[in-house]
Scaffold this motif. Sequence first.
Motif, PDB file in Angstrom:
ATOM      1  N   GLY A  91       1.208   9.492   3.922  1.00 26.26           N
ATOM      2  CA  GLY A  91       0.977   8.526   4.989  1.00 26.26           C
ATOM      3  C   GLY A  91       0.003   7.434   4.593  1.00 26.26           C
ATOM      4  O   GLY A  91      -0.193   6.464   5.328  1.00 26.26           O
ATOM      5  N   LEU A  92      -0.607   7.584   3.417  1.00 29.90           N
ATOM      6  CA  LEU A  92      -1.539   6.541   2.970  1.00 29.90           C
ATOM      7  C   LEU A  92      -0.809   5.250   2.609  1.00 29.90           C
ATOM      8  O   LEU A  92      -1.436   4.229   2.356  1.00 29.90           O
ATOM      9  CB  LEU A  92      -2.289   7.028   1.729  1.00 29.90           C
ATOM     10  CG  LEU A  92      -3.599   7.766   1.948  1.00 29.90           C
ATOM     11  CD1 LEU A  92      -4.212   8.129   0.612  1.00 29.90           C
ATOM     12  CD2 LEU A  92      -4.563   6.881   2.742  1.00 29.90           C
ATOM     13  N   ILE A  93       0.523   5.308   2.584  1.00 26.23           N
ATOM     14  CA  ILE A  93       1.300   4.150   2.150  1.00 26.23           C
ATOM     15  C   ILE A  93       1.058   2.926   3.050  1.00 26.23           C
ATOM     16  O   ILE A  93       1.069   1.800   2.583  1.00 26.23           O
ATOM     17  CB  ILE A  93       2.810   4.501   2.053  1.00 26.23           C
ATOM     18  CG1 ILE A  93       3.592   3.397   1.339  1.00 26.23           C
ATOM     19  CG2 ILE A  93       3.402   4.782   3.412  1.00 26.23           C
ATOM     20  CD1 ILE A  93       3.259   3.244  -0.115  1.00 26.23           C
ATOM     21  N   GLU A  94       0.802   3.210   4.326  1.00 23.75           N
ATOM     22  CA  GLU A  94       0.562   2.063   5.225  1.00 23.75           C
ATOM     23  C   GLU A  94      -0.689   1.328   4.797  1.00 23.75           C
ATOM     24  O   GLU A  94      -0.730   0.100   4.686  1.00 23.75           O
ATOM     25  CB  GLU A  94       0.384   2.557   6.659  1.00 23.75           C
ATOM     26  CG  GLU A  94       1.677   3.000   7.274  1.00 23.75           C
ATOM     27  CD  GLU A  94       1.462   3.505   8.685  1.00 23.75           C
ATOM     28  OE1 GLU A  94       0.766   2.818   9.450  1.00 23.75           O
ATOM     29  OE2 GLU A  94       1.971   4.596   8.993  1.00 23.75           O
ATOM     30  N   ASP A 110      -0.825  -2.454   3.235  1.00 21.59           N
ATOM     31  CA  ASP A 110      -1.710  -3.460   3.844  1.00 21.59           C
ATOM     32  C   ASP A 110      -2.621  -4.068   2.783  1.00 21.59           C
ATOM     33  O   ASP A 110      -2.835  -5.277   2.726  1.00 21.59           O
ATOM     34  CB  ASP A 110      -2.577  -2.818   4.940  1.00 21.59           C
ATOM     35  CG  ASP A 110      -1.737  -2.476   6.174  1.00 21.59           C
ATOM     36  OD1 ASP A 110      -0.559  -2.896   6.211  1.00 21.59           O
ATOM     37  OD2 ASP A 110      -2.257  -1.783   7.086  1.00 21.59           O
ATOM     38  N   TRP A 111      -3.140  -3.153   1.921  1.00 23.51           N
ATOM     39  CA  TRP A 111      -4.062  -3.620   0.871  1.00 23.51           C
ATOM     40  C   TRP A 111      -3.351  -4.580  -0.076  1.00 23.51           C
ATOM     41  O   TRP A 111      -3.840  -5.646  -0.416  1.00 23.51           O
ATOM     42  CB  TRP A 111      -4.609  -2.417   0.095  1.00 23.51           C
ATOM     43  CG  TRP A 111      -5.611  -2.800  -0.952  1.00 23.51           C
ATOM     44  CD1 TRP A 111      -6.961  -2.856  -0.820  1.00 23.51           C
ATOM     45  CD2 TRP A 111      -5.315  -3.215  -2.299  1.00 23.51           C
ATOM     46  NE1 TRP A 111      -7.534  -3.282  -1.988  1.00 23.51           N
ATOM     47  CE2 TRP A 111      -6.548  -3.509  -2.907  1.00 23.51           C
ATOM     48  CE3 TRP A 111      -4.134  -3.374  -3.030  1.00 23.51           C
ATOM     49  CZ2 TRP A 111      -6.648  -3.951  -4.231  1.00 23.51           C
ATOM     50  CZ3 TRP A 111      -4.228  -3.818  -4.340  1.00 23.51           C
ATOM     51  CH2 TRP A 111      -5.475  -4.102  -4.938  1.00 23.51           C
ATOM     52  N   SER A 132       7.673   0.127   1.347  1.00 25.45           N
ATOM     53  CA  SER A 132       8.310   1.450   1.351  1.00 25.45           C
ATOM     54  C   SER A 132       9.156   1.657   2.592  1.00 25.45           C
ATOM     55  O   SER A 132       8.922   1.021   3.622  1.00 25.45           O
ATOM     56  CB  SER A 132       7.238   2.532   1.369  1.00 25.45           C
ATOM     57  OG  SER A 132       6.794   2.759   0.093  1.00 25.45           O
ATOM     58  N   ALA A 133      10.057   2.626   2.477  1.00 26.99           N
ATOM     59  CA  ALA A 133      10.881   2.981   3.623  1.00 26.99           C
ATOM     60  C   ALA A 133       9.994   3.337   4.805  1.00 26.99           C
ATOM     61  O   ALA A 133      10.246   2.962   5.952  1.00 26.99           O
ATOM     62  CB  ALA A 133      11.771   4.154   3.256  1.00 26.99           C
ATOM     63  N   ARG A 134       8.937   4.054   4.488  1.00 25.26           N
ATOM     64  CA  ARG A 134       8.067   4.532   5.544  1.00 25.26           C
ATOM     65  C   ARG A 134       7.384   3.374   6.291  1.00 25.26           C
ATOM     66  O   ARG A 134       7.136   3.452   7.488  1.00 25.26           O
ATOM     67  CB  ARG A 134       7.010   5.439   4.933  1.00 25.26           C
ATOM     68  CG  ARG A 134       6.289   6.205   5.958  1.00 25.26           C
ATOM     69  CD  ARG A 134       5.729   7.456   5.388  1.00 25.26           C
ATOM     70  NE  ARG A 134       4.818   8.011   6.375  1.00 25.26           N
ATOM     71  CZ  ARG A 134       4.304   9.203   6.308  1.00 25.26           C
ATOM     72  NH1 ARG A 134       4.595   9.966   5.295  1.00 25.26           N
ATOM     73  NH2 ARG A 134       3.496   9.632   7.242  1.00 25.26           N
ATOM     74  N   ASN A 135       7.075   2.296   5.551  1.00 20.92           N
ATOM     75  CA  ASN A 135       6.480   1.124   6.189  1.00 20.92           C
ATOM     76  C   ASN A 135       7.416   0.555   7.246  1.00 20.92           C
ATOM     77  O   ASN A 135       7.005   0.258   8.378  1.00 20.92           O
ATOM     78  CB  ASN A 135       6.228   0.015   5.157  1.00 20.92           C
ATOM     79  CG  ASN A 135       5.108   0.376   4.188  1.00 20.92           C
ATOM     80  OD1 ASN A 135       5.255   0.247   2.978  1.00 20.92           O
ATOM     81  ND2 ASN A 135       3.989   0.833   4.726  1.00 20.92           N
TER      82      ASN A 135
END
Length: 672
Positions: free
Chosen positions: A463-466, A470-471, A497-500
Amino acid sequence: MGRGMEDVRRSGSGGVGSRLFLIYAGASLVPVLLLGLVLADKDRSAGVSLGLDQGRAQAAVIEQTAIAPAVGGDDLAAGLSGSELAHIRQATDLAIFAGSVTRLRLRSFGGGVVFSDDGSGGADALPSVDPAFRSAAAGRTSVAVVADPAGSRDRVIRVVQPVVPNSTGQATGILEIYLPYAAIAARVQSELRSTYTGLAVGLGAMYAILALISWSTTRRLRRHAAERHHQALHDSLTGLPNREWFRINAEAALGRAERGERGALVLIDLNHFKDVNDTLGHHVGDALLKVVADRLRGSLRTDDTVARLGGDEFGLVLPGLPQPGQAVALLETIRTVLSEEIIIDSVSLSVEASFGIALYPTHGASVEQLLQRADAAMYQAKASTADIVVYAQADPAAPRPSPVIHAELRQALDHDQLVLHYQPQIELATGRIEGVEALVRWQHPGRGLLLPHEFVPTAEESGLIEHLTDWVLLRALSDQHEWIARGVDWRVSVNVSARNLSCPGFAERVISLVADMASDPRRLCLEVTETALTARPAAASAAVKALSAAGIAIAIDDFGTGYTGLWQLRTASVDEIKIDRTFVSNLTTSAQDRSIVQAIIGLSHGLGCTVTAEGVESQATAQWLHTANCDLAQGYYFARPAPWPELLPRLAEPPSFFSPDPGIPQPTMSLR
Ligand code: C2E
Ligand code: CA
Ligand code: CA
């Protein structure tokens, strides 16, 4: 446990130990024998002098009991009276007949014989110049073993001593007495024999004790050496062979491969083992590893090798498997056995693992290469849904991703350890840089520069992908401001990413960031994979629509690897198609890939999309793409990803790919 191991065991410490013992036993025998010889020699000479002492004592007794009482005080030179002679004869006859004396004479100091037991005159007499005679004349007794003066073959003991009559106590002549040596010698001999026997028994016992000590010492040494040998080749926790032994066995298997044997080298990595250690403690982790080791050991054939290579990584050498399918089947059994429930500390655990298979000799001629390839396959297994992966030639050089822990990555984000490298996207018609793609790297304090595949998957899972996206967006837009300030107008592309995409509020966050940064939305492109669009299609397409409506460009990344058809993209507000590099890298050799790429270019253009080719590595490829009407190209041929200031000098040198390359058939159609 594997054939290579037996070889090692044979060459191990057993032979060394017994050789050592033989040397030790042989070496200690020499001093023992020498000691025996010295002692025996000492004893033999002690025996002889014992004989002489006995002779001396016997002679002294004869002198004191038979001669001294019989003679008067006159010098013997004056001769003996008749009564003196009779007394002496009487006394000495007894001794002579008893056999204890062979011969007896009395002499004057001048040497003349005044009495002889056999009445002989003295032709065989001891001359008065003889040292024995002279020493007796001087008052001393001398004893020696000599030849029998009577001519027999027996040796005799000769004692020469002064005659001291009882009446005066003054020496009056010389007594010369011969005693049979045979009896004394026999006695001495028998004493010597028993001494020798005792000596031999004593020394033998001493030697036996020494040998026993040396045997037990060498045995202990041998056991110690064997233990050390075992430790050097085994893992102490699980008792399995270690990496070293694994290597030896793999080498042995490769040796047999030269004679036609085929087999597999397998790397096994447990999934989520770290979590077990972190959450349940190391003792549970250790117990789990032991169970895994036992299960692996129990599910293999006799000739197979299982080793613990370190941490939660195990290695197998599986000889005699001509077909890849056989290795997979064996590993499927192992996987099933491993996945059975394990209860440790009343916690129920199940073990999942990823298996990477390299086949020998197909996938490598050295252990090193096989390990590398099994490793690549294993990481592919980790990254995909398949747990068991046979190495496929496709990407042998792929660097090994290593799982990164979530907490470390969070810290990296907080401490600005991430950096962006940019790779230019070249407009093929002009050779100018149209835009750059931001590719994230992690400047890890301990492990150096990490590539995305080493940590982006962790970010996606955790979940750190968000946070990460952003970074990247913020950094990319800030960098863009800087190059614009230097007079460069590159568009910037950011991977999403897909998750984003499926995360609520993502599009809004990007749009407001662009506004806050006062960036031009048309100079920002978001790269989205096909799978991202199809994962949660409703959420994803809503996000894409919103972003697109805000003027932000959307590119479909890695196109051709997913299952989307171009027709599905018609409704998806997509601006750009990026053809995956697996199609591009083989353009020069594969007619099929050329057809596919040509078709994608044509259809994309038909949909109004720009086309970018990824992974362009040669001039010939760039040339062909240009002729095929591809719009943009990206790849090592133009530039490797680098910090953006390093790309500035490239503005000055336009690429030189416009001369037609006769090597590749040129495109025959263009749908543009
Ligand atoms: P991608 O989006 O397909 O990025 C292109 C990758 O291909 C980059 O690898 C680039 O270095 C590599 N590449 C470029 N030209 C060539 C070439 O000529 N030959 C070959 N063999 N490779 C070439 P990189 O930087 O390791 O990135 C790998 C992947 O990681 C990217 O694939 C992208 O999917 C992902 N990624 C990178 N940065 C980010 C990011 O900020 N966020 C997210 N979510 N993913 C990222
Ligand atoms: Ca990309
Ligand atoms: Ca790509």
